[in-house]
Every structure is written in C-alpha cells, then in structure tokens.
Write an enzyme that holds these catalytic residues in place. Structure first.
Site, PDB file in Angstrom:
ATOM      1  N   TYR A  29       0.873  -1.186   0.000  1.00  0.00           N
ATOM      2  CA  TYR A  29       0.000   0.000   0.000  1.00  0.00           C
ATOM      3  C   TYR A  29       0.903   1.228   0.000  1.00  0.00           C
ATOM      4  O   TYR A  29       1.973   1.204  -0.619  1.00  0.00           O
ATOM      5  CB  TYR A  29      -0.946  -0.064   1.206  1.00  0.00           C
ATOM      6  CG  TYR A  29      -2.177   0.797   1.046  1.00  0.00           C
ATOM      7  CD1 TYR A  29      -2.959   0.713  -0.114  1.00  0.00           C
ATOM      8  CD2 TYR A  29      -2.554   1.693   2.037  1.00  0.00           C
ATOM      9  CE1 TYR A  29      -4.088   1.512  -0.275  1.00  0.00           C
ATOM     10  CE2 TYR A  29      -3.684   2.481   1.890  1.00  0.00           C
ATOM     11  CZ  TYR A  29      -4.435   2.393   0.736  1.00  0.00           C
ATOM     12  OH  TYR A  29      -5.542   3.175   0.581  1.00  0.00           O
ATOM     13  N   LYS A  48     -21.595 -19.529  -9.533  1.00  0.00           N
ATOM     14  CA  LYS A  48     -20.790 -19.526 -10.758  1.00  0.00           C
ATOM     15  C   LYS A  48     -19.356 -19.117 -10.448  1.00  0.00           C
ATOM     16  O   LYS A  48     -18.397 -19.722 -10.961  1.00  0.00           O
ATOM     17  CB  LYS A  48     -21.430 -18.536 -11.756  1.00  0.00           C
ATOM     18  CG  LYS A  48     -20.888 -18.630 -13.183  1.00  0.00           C
ATOM     19  CD  LYS A  48     -21.250 -19.968 -13.793  1.00  0.00           C
ATOM     20  CE  LYS A  48     -20.938 -20.015 -15.270  1.00  0.00           C
ATOM     21  NZ  LYS A  48     -22.058 -19.619 -16.111  1.00  0.00           N
TER      22      LYS A  48
END
Length: 464
Positions: free
Chosen positions: A110, A165
């Site tokens: 970060y 899915k």
C-alpha cells in the site's frame, strides 16, 4: 425427477411413546428418504436426534413435518435446510496472497510504495496484466432477467446463482470470479456499467440475461471492449452440444456436413447452437419455433430470426415440427417439455441422434425415446450424457486469460468443443458416454490448451 433437497430436523422423542424405527417408517410413508441420524442427547426418558431427510420439494418437506408433529411423543424442535446452511455468509471469500505482518510489508503493498506501481501501469496499461489481479479475474454479470427457471428476479435474489458460478470458476480453473448483479434492466445502462467496470477484469461472463437484449449487450461489448465477453447461457450450452454431437456422429458414422439437423426453440441457446454447428461445418439446419420452421421466404420482426432465416434452411422447408422431423439425422431441443412424440422419432433417419435439453422435463422422455434413437442426451443429471455448461466455461476462460485474448471467437469455441469431445477416448465412447462428466479432471486442461492455440492461430492472443 427426484430433487436433491435435504433438510435436517431436530426431534425430541419420548422413549415410552415412540422410537426411531417408527419415525423411519413414517418418513418413508410420506415419500421422503431418511439419509442420516445423529444422536445429540440421550437420557433414560428421552432422546434428541438430528435426522437428515431428502424430499422432492417444499410441499414434500411440509408433509413430513406435519406427520412428525402429529405423532405422539415426537416433538419437532428445529428445522435446517442443508442448501440454506451452505449459503450462510455467502459461498465465496477473498484472501490475501501475502501474510501482512509488519510496516515494511505494508509500505510495499500500500502507501507509499504502491504509487510506483500505479505510475508504471499508467505509463503502460498492459502492465496491469502482470502487476494486478486483472490477468486472472472475471466478472460474472447478471441483470436478473432470466435466472434459472425463475424468470426475472431481483438483483439480490440473483446473487446466490452468481456466487455459485464464481465458486465454480475458482474450483475448476483457479480463476478469481466476482458476482455482480445490476439493479437495472435497461440495455444501454447495462452496457455502460460493464464498460465502466471492465478495466479491473480480464474477462466478462454474462449470465442469466434475457433474450433478445442479451444479443445486443454481448455484441456491443464484444465490439467496444478489448477483453473476452462471453454469454455462457448461449455459448456454453452450444459448445457442449457440439462436443456431444461430434462424438455421437462417430458412433453413427455420419458426417456433420451431410446431416439434416432440426433445432427446436430459436431463442438465445438455439441460435448459439446453430451458429456453432454452422462454424463446425453443418449445412442443413432447420430451425423450428412454435409457429413452425423459420425460412427466408418470411419476414420476421425479431432481428435474430431474420439472421437465422438467411443462414439456415437452404431448401426453404416450410413445415411444422412434426413435418421437419421426417428423415432428420439430428434433433436438438431447447424449447419445452413433452413436445415430441414417439412417431416423430420413428420418422427420423436411421440411427437418429436426439438432444432433448429442456429442463426439468425434456422434449421427450429418455424412457420413451430409448427404443427409437441411437444416441440420446438431456440437460438432466439423472440420465446419461448430460449437457452441462460446467464442461465449458472454466476451460474456455482459463485459455482466454492465459492467452490474453482480446475476444472469444468462433475458432476458440469450436476448439473448445473438439477438446471436450476428445477427452473421451475411442475405446470409451458409447451411446451412454458421448459427453464427459463434469468432474473429469482432463476437461479443463484440454479445453484450456486448445483455446490458447486457437487464440494464437486466429490472431486474438496478446501473450508474448
């Protein structure tokens, strides 16, 4: 068709009035199957048991519960549905690849060091494939207009299907997939939204979007995005159908080019199946819908039917379904249940191939068709040769992502179908085994390899 609906019932049983044998008999008498019994607590006077039963549907569940409640000395304390239990908190998760433990690591992943990575990608956007999750991510996008057999439902209600899915993408192809359910059914807004989120993904899987808007959405996105866009309800079904047909023709010793093919149900799946068959070399396809055969002698308000009329039915056959079936080598149904009769099958050519894919009730029952066809396939798991999209989408996206393909074209789809078919060796091939099972470990790898090569050969691969 018996479902896979399992429920767990916690029972408090007074031993002086009832026993587990009586309860098992009661369950059987009420058309349910007793699957398991777990003891939770036992005293001289009572026992507490969790019993797992399988029922056909929710009315069947209520019937069993009522029978148990009406039994002397039996008390229903709690009911759990196994399907609901596996959905608690959702079915997928995100986990970091780095075990973050100190400030130095934090500065790399970060601020402030991540800014250097941002600048590198800004200067060369293709670096996003190397330096972000993009190269292994797919958006599973739905507007909720055609979910399973439920029709149009809310975006929140569509989430369990899209999560499922995404889970299958990860399990079978190690692809990170993200369920995205849109709170709009406006075609232009759907297109704009998907385009706006597309930079973070390596591919777009369109799911459960109704016809005819699914055609426009997919075609526009294919033209305007530089990543693969794939409507699985159309192309996944079509690819697996072609795979099955290729293997069935090996058994009947017929050629696709010379076969008369009847496709019944000219919606999204029927049109996609027809396009796949044409791409693979079929020449004589007759499409039939509720008004009869589609022919270029007629004008249609539906733009896709106009396309269909101009690319099929070369002899301009104007016929009902029953008439079109005469001397047909192959029937493919994606319409509704019980529309075929035994007589229709008897009128087909020698060694007929029948793919009756309507769910849950096929166009004709395999039990009725068995004596009249050489090869039969359905969309159901309780009969041989199930046409299941799971055989296609993990491998085709794995290949497209690994090739960094800009699209999934017809060559890649045909290659995927041929790869699925080829997973069954010639000595294994039989009338009851023309389509591999969904847990066949060879399928994804072979489809992936074939799709990568087809992407390279057709010029859509950007992998150096």
């Amino acid at each position: 068709m018996r479902s896979n609906m399992h429920i767990i019932i916690r029972l408090e049983i007074e031993k002086a009035k009832a026993n587990i044998g009586q309860i098992a008999t009661l369950i059987h008498e009420n058309d349910a199957d007793l699957m398991a019994i777990d003891v939770k607590k036992e005293t001289p006077e009572e026992t507490i048991r969790d019993i797992t039963i399988k029922v056909n549907d929710e009315p069947g569940q209520l019937k069993v519960i009522k029978a148990l409640n009406d039994s002397d000395g039996v008390y229903v304390k709690h009911i759990s549905d196994r399907t609901f239990l596996v959905h608690l908190g959702g079915k997928i998760d995100i986990k970091p690849k780095i075990d973050l433990k100190n400030r130095e690591q934090l500065s790399h992943v970060y601020t402030p060091e991540v800014a250097r990575v941002c600048n590198a990608i800004n200067a060369n956007p293709l670096l996003a494939y190397n330096l972000t999750i993009k190269s292994n991510s797919v958006a599973v996008v739905s507007d909720g207009t055609a979910v399973l057999g439920l029709g149009q439902i809310s975006p929140e209600a569509a989430m369990p299907v899209m999560e499922g899915k995404a889970m299958l993408f990860k399990r079978f192809a190690d692809i990170n997939a993200y369920p995205i359910c849109l709170d709009t059914t406006d075609t232009d807004e759907i297109i704009r939204t998907i385009k706006a989120i597309s930079p973070g993904f390596g591919g777009i899987n369109l799911e459960d979007i109704g016809s005819p808007q699914c055609f426009e959405i997919e075609e526009t996105l294919r033209q305007e995005l530089d990543i693969p866009v794939f409507h699985d309800d159309q192309h996944g079904t079509a690819i697996v159908v072609l795979a099955g047909i290729l293997n069935a023709l090996k058994l009947t010793k017929k050629r696709l080019k010379e076969s008369k093919i009847v496709v019944c149900g000219i919606g999204a799946a029927g049109i996609a199946i027809t396009k796949m068959l044409l791409a693979a070399g079929a020449e004589n396809i007759i499409g039939v819908d509720k008004e009869g055969s589609i022919t270029r002698d007629h004008q249609y308000d539906n733009k896709m039917w106009e396309w269909y009329a101009n690319h099929t039915n070369p002899e301009k056959v104007n016929a009902s379904l029953s008439e079109a079936m005469n001397n047909a080598d192959i029937f493919i149904g994606v319409s509704r249940g019980d529309i075929l009769q035994e007589e229709n099958l008897k009128n087909m050519a020698k060694d007929p191939i029948v793919f009756a894919l309507a769910n849950p009730i096929p166009e004709i029952s395999p039990d009725i068709a068995r004596d009249h066809v050489r090869v039969m396939a359905t969309g159901r798991s309780d009969y041989p040769n199930q046409v299941n999209n799971l055989l296609c989408f993990p491998g085709i996206f794995r290949g497209a992502l690994d090739a960094r393909a800009s699209s999934i074209n017809e060559q890649m789809k045909v290659a995927a179908a041929e790869a699925i078919a080829a997973t069954i060796d010639s000595d294994e091939l039989s009338e009851d085994y023309i389509i591999p099972g969904v847990f066949n470990e060879k399928v994804v790898e072979r489809v992936r390899d074939a799709v990568v090569q087809a992407a390279i050969d057709s010029g859509v691969s950007r992998k150096i």
